[in-house]
Scaffold this motif. Sequence first.
Motif, PDB file in Angstrom:
ATOM      1  N   GLN A 115     -80.528  37.191   7.712  1.00  0.00           N
ATOM      2  CA  GLN A 115     -79.528  37.107   6.667  1.00  0.00           C
ATOM      3  C   GLN A 115     -78.654  35.958   6.703  1.00  0.00           C
ATOM      4  O   GLN A 115     -78.995  35.185   7.400  1.00  0.00           O
ATOM      5  N   ARG A 116     -78.567  35.296   5.492  1.00  0.00           N
ATOM      6  CA  ARG A 116     -77.877  34.305   5.257  1.00  0.00           C
ATOM      7  C   ARG A 116     -76.646  33.561   5.927  1.00  0.00           C
ATOM      8  O   ARG A 116     -76.320  32.474   6.648  1.00  0.00           O
ATOM      9  N   ASN A 117     -76.221  34.693   5.965  1.00  0.00           N
ATOM     10  CA  ASN A 117     -74.976  34.580   6.846  1.00  0.00           C
ATOM     11  C   ASN A 117     -74.999  34.723   7.881  1.00  0.00           C
ATOM     12  O   ASN A 117     -74.205  33.539   8.767  1.00  0.00           O
ATOM     13  N   LEU A 118     -75.582  35.270   8.494  1.00  0.00           N
ATOM     14  CA  LEU A 118     -76.092  35.519   9.569  1.00  0.00           C
ATOM     15  C   LEU A 118     -77.069  33.816  10.679  1.00  0.00           C
ATOM     16  O   LEU A 118     -76.110  32.892  11.634  1.00  0.00           O
ATOM     17  N   LEU A 119     -77.849  33.503   9.894  1.00  0.00           N
ATOM     18  CA  LEU A 119     -77.567  31.844  10.269  1.00  0.00           C
ATOM     19  C   LEU A 119     -76.989  31.551  10.047  1.00  0.00           C
ATOM     20  O   LEU A 119     -76.405  29.700  10.911  1.00  0.00           O
ATOM     21  N   TYR A 120     -75.753  31.285   9.073  1.00  0.00           N
ATOM     22  CA  TYR A 120     -74.801  30.260   8.501  1.00  0.00           C
ATOM     23  C   TYR A 120     -73.838  30.264   9.658  1.00  0.00           C
ATOM     24  O   TYR A 120     -73.115  28.933   9.944  1.00  0.00           O
ATOM     25  N   THR A 121     -73.676  30.970  10.518  1.00  0.00           N
ATOM     26  CA  THR A 121     -72.862  31.729  11.527  1.00  0.00           C
ATOM     27  C   THR A 121     -72.713  30.678  12.596  1.00  0.00           C
ATOM     28  O   THR A 121     -72.434  30.105  13.065  1.00  0.00           O
ATOM     29  N   ALA A 122     -74.185  30.731  13.210  1.00  0.00           N
ATOM     30  CA  ALA A 122     -75.022  30.728  13.998  1.00  0.00           C
ATOM     31  C   ALA A 122     -74.797  29.168  13.791  1.00  0.00           C
ATOM     32  O   ALA A 122     -74.574  28.460  14.817  1.00  0.00           O
ATOM     33  N   ILE A 123     -75.467  28.628  12.819  1.00  0.00           N
ATOM     34  CA  ILE A 123     -75.145  26.979  12.625  1.00  0.00           C
ATOM     35  C   ILE A 123     -73.790  26.702  12.597  1.00  0.00           C
ATOM     36  O   ILE A 123     -73.801  25.068  13.511  1.00  0.00           O
ATOM     37  N   THR A 124     -72.931  27.182  12.193  1.00  0.00           N
ATOM     38  CA  THR A 124     -71.727  26.112  12.280  1.00  0.00           C
ATOM     39  C   THR A 124     -71.141  26.423  13.312  1.00  0.00           C
ATOM     40  O   THR A 124     -69.536  25.940  13.855  1.00  0.00           O
ATOM     41  N   ARG A 125     -71.559  27.243  14.580  1.00  0.00           N
ATOM     42  CA  ARG A 125     -71.052  27.267  16.115  1.00  0.00           C
ATOM     43  C   ARG A 125     -71.563  26.041  16.978  1.00  0.00           C
ATOM     44  O   ARG A 125     -70.894  26.088  17.606  1.00  0.00           O
ATOM     45  N   ALA A 126     -71.498  25.652  16.288  1.00  0.00           N
ATOM     46  CA  ALA A 126     -72.407  23.733  17.094  1.00  0.00           C
ATOM     47  C   ALA A 126     -71.634  22.535  17.007  1.00  0.00           C
ATOM     48  O   ALA A 126     -71.509  22.507  15.731  1.00  0.00           O
ATOM     49  N   ARG A 127     -71.111  22.005  17.766  1.00  0.00           N
ATOM     50  CA  ARG A 127     -70.868  20.612  17.204  1.00  0.00           C
ATOM     51  C   ARG A 127     -71.340  19.249  17.812  1.00  0.00           C
ATOM     52  O   ARG A 127     -71.238  18.434  16.307  1.00  0.00           O
ATOM     53  N   LYS A 128     -72.761  19.941  18.348  1.00  0.00           N
ATOM     54  CA  LYS A 128     -73.129  18.251  18.190  1.00  0.00           C
ATOM     55  C   LYS A 128     -74.927  18.762  17.384  1.00  0.00           C
ATOM     56  O   LYS A 128     -75.399  17.506  17.122  1.00  0.00           O
ATOM     57  N   TYR A 129     -75.987  19.806  18.749  1.00  0.00           N
ATOM     58  CA  TYR A 129     -77.203  19.832  18.642  1.00  0.00           C
ATOM     59  C   TYR A 129     -76.911  21.222  18.051  1.00  0.00           C
ATOM     60  O   TYR A 129     -76.733  22.491  18.255  1.00  0.00           O
ATOM     61  N   VAL A 130     -78.581  21.381  17.138  1.00  0.00           N
ATOM     62  CA  VAL A 130     -78.588  22.680  16.593  1.00  0.00           C
ATOM     63  C   VAL A 130     -80.486  22.395  16.693  1.00  0.00           C
ATOM     64  O   VAL A 130     -80.830  22.708  16.006  1.00  0.00           O
ATOM     65  N   VAL A 131     -80.918  23.703  17.362  1.00  0.00           N
ATOM     66  CA  VAL A 131     -82.433  23.567  17.859  1.00  0.00           C
ATOM     67  C   VAL A 131     -82.734  25.071  16.911  1.00  0.00           C
ATOM     68  O   VAL A 131     -82.780  26.131  17.391  1.00  0.00           O
ATOM     69  N   LEU A 132     -83.464  24.882  15.481  1.00  0.00           N
ATOM     70  CA  LEU A 132     -83.814  26.928  15.267  1.00  0.00           C
ATOM     71  C   LEU A 132     -85.416  26.758  16.231  1.00  0.00           C
ATOM     72  O   LEU A 132     -86.411  25.764  16.014  1.00  0.00           O
ATOM     73  N   VAL A 133     -85.757  27.632  16.838  1.00  0.00           N
ATOM     74  CA  VAL A 133     -87.110  28.244  17.401  1.00  0.00           C
ATOM     75  C   VAL A 133     -87.901  29.253  16.553  1.00  0.00           C
ATOM     76  O   VAL A 133     -87.446  31.077  16.786  1.00  0.00           O
ATOM     77  N   GLY A 134     -89.119  29.029  15.995  1.00  0.00           N
ATOM     78  CA  GLY A 134     -89.456  30.563  15.270  1.00  0.00           C
ATOM     79  C   GLY A 134     -90.123  29.551  13.955  1.00  0.00           C
ATOM     80  O   GLY A 134     -91.292  28.606  14.222  1.00  0.00           O
ATOM     81  N   THR A 135     -90.402  31.059  12.867  1.00  0.00           N
ATOM     82  CA  THR A 135     -91.668  30.016  11.323  1.00  0.00           C
ATOM     83  C   THR A 135     -90.763  29.702  10.239  1.00  0.00           C
ATOM     84  O   THR A 135     -89.432  30.808  10.564  1.00  0.00           O
ATOM     85  N   LYS A 136     -91.043  29.046   9.784  1.00  0.00           N
ATOM     86  CA  LYS A 136     -90.471  28.392   8.623  1.00  0.00           C
ATOM     87  C   LYS A 136     -90.580  30.030   7.386  1.00  0.00           C
ATOM     88  O   LYS A 136     -89.924  30.140   7.347  1.00  0.00           O
TER      89      LYS A 136
END
Length: 725
Positions: free
Chosen positions: A676-697
């Motif tokens: 879900q978009r809000n779950l992805l948004y929440t996860a991203i906004t937890r990071a201060r310096k770096y975000v790494v997504l691992v998986g498929t587009k």
Amino acid sequence: MISLEGTLEHITFHNEENHYTIGRLKTGFPKTTVTIVGHLPSALAGETVKLTGQWTTHHRYGQQFRFDTAEILLPAGVDGIRTYMTSGILSGIGPSTADKIISRFGETTLSVIEESPEKLTEIDGIGEKKAALIHSQWQAHHGLTSVMKFLQENGVKPVFSGKIVKAYGPSALDIIRNDPYQLANDIPGIGFAAADRIAQNLGIETNVFDRAQSCILHTLREAVSEGHVFVPEKAMLERISTLYEIDLPTVEDSLEDLSNAGDIVIQAFPEPAGDRAVYLKPMWQAEHSIAGRIAALLSVPVAPLPKPVKQVLAEVEDQLIIALSPEQQTVLETVTACRISIITGGPGTGKTTLIKSITEMNRILGRRVCLAAPTGRAARRLAEVTGHKAHTIHKLLEYNFHDQVFGKDPDDPIDADIIIVDEVSMVDTLLMHHFMRAIPFNASVIMVGDAHQLPPVGPGNILSDMIASETVPVFYLNTIFRQARQSPIIVNAHLVRNGEFPQMHKMNAPFDESAEFYFIEQQTPENVVSSIVDLCAEKLPDRFGLHPIDDIQVLSPMHKGLAGTINLNRQLQAALNSHPDTLSFGSKRFKVDDKVMHLKNNYQKDVFNGDIGIITGLDKADNLMHVNFYGRDVEYSLEETEELALGYAISVHKSQGSEYPAVVLPVITHHYIMLQRNLLYTAITRARKYVVLVGTKKALGIALKNNKPQLRCSGLSHHLSAMTG
């Protein structure tokens, strides 16, 4: 399934709450001693038991017999009865008294204790009180066993046995057999389906209206556990009629009977037309009370400032050495005239600066300011960024963990002039109900949060509902500050919020010091897990100088599956922690230096749901564990480790209210239900310096398109509009 019969030689561990037991069983044939693991009530060494289960192999302790059902067998023969009676099961019976009883009653001794305890008074030294005590001890010990055996035979988890006996006492089995549906109403977690199965197994011809009412109440409780405050009537009628084969007229009549009895509340809403909302009464009362308190606060005028607002703003800027934007100045000027208000905006829009400024402004004006947040982590973070003390909402309301009551209420409200609550998106209906009841009418409340974050774990969607009602003054922060605009994380968070693909770098691309947002394409869950472990153990520490445990937090949408938190924690523990000292409890295995997360609020230990700590020591002799939470040592007994889980990987929900230097998130189609978009948004906004997504587009695209956050049935917006319109 295999059955084993033998004598309990030693109880290694026994949890009094759920009866989880680890012990050693000495079997008669073949003669050997084995380790047993399962739920066994009130077991004592020396008792004879019959266990049914299967052999398993523990990664550290080897072969074990994990049993599903247990039956305590009564000893046969005078010698066996004598040993049993002097084992400590029946306190006050020593060898001498046991001999007297056995001499009088022989092999019928145990039957006399169970069925005719008054006959024990025939023995010298045993009066009516002692006979009654011996009988009650017998019932307490064997009643739980009987209940557990009965429930296991009917497919109910043994963990509920203790709760049932505690609720119903010695008559537990009689109550269950007489009215199984009472279980669904009285014992949280059992549910209608289990009670219905017991009734069918017993061949009980239940009154169809009783069955329908129990089913209705179960459906409402189940909905609350899923985040809803009410259930639409039409959907409920259709579900119950189809799933449990109860005819519609019976369900409709039962619904009205429950409403007339005051167990539920049925309310008509304008949308959807022609439908009604069905509430459990406490949920309706909570939602109605919140709306009523907000409406009352909105009706109370705010006293004017003792000095010009422009002058106060200038003092705030001088004290904090900041320059407020025109948008922030407007909010600060306007919020002073509001009894209750909301400040909302995405990352980088200055919410934290506003909280600091409002706090400082009111300090200058001599007002008492109170800062609060839903969780311990969020409160600590709020205190760090503002430089002022902050409380959890529970602590602010003086919640008594033992009695489960709130100390603050309308008769003893919060002692403050200004109350600021951060991360309001995490606050559920019941907590908000208690919070609003404790607000004095001479205080002002400012709620701060991001409505695009995940909704609370508990029922309701308070922040979104208050905004949607258009009754509470809302200040939207839309301007992303220049420094924030230079952050790829903040830029990408806003892109994701709008359903657009984030701008991502490949981890194996040439090094770019300004790059903060990365994507690693992996097609299979196995490769995703392998890549995440490599990122935490090697790539991120080597490339950015991050500490693999302190600075990197893996988040996952789910607990189960290869890329869920459970498996990721096992893999990361193996890769990041080679310390030899371990302590096991059930399927959990902890090591010194492990990163762990506390799972529920424990006010006695002053540790809260989602707190992250590091295991600093294990005392195997006394089965104790020491965990460092934010510089403070907390001790856990072996059974208290149930409140802990490995914290290398945690759910996105558990991460709310926290920030981490680096966040790693699996994004795979196997997590389809949670993409879900809000779950992805929440996860991203937890990071201060770096975000790494691992998986498929492909999975990333699914999440971006899914902008239907879990639709929650809640009526706060309607209640607010009705009361203030």
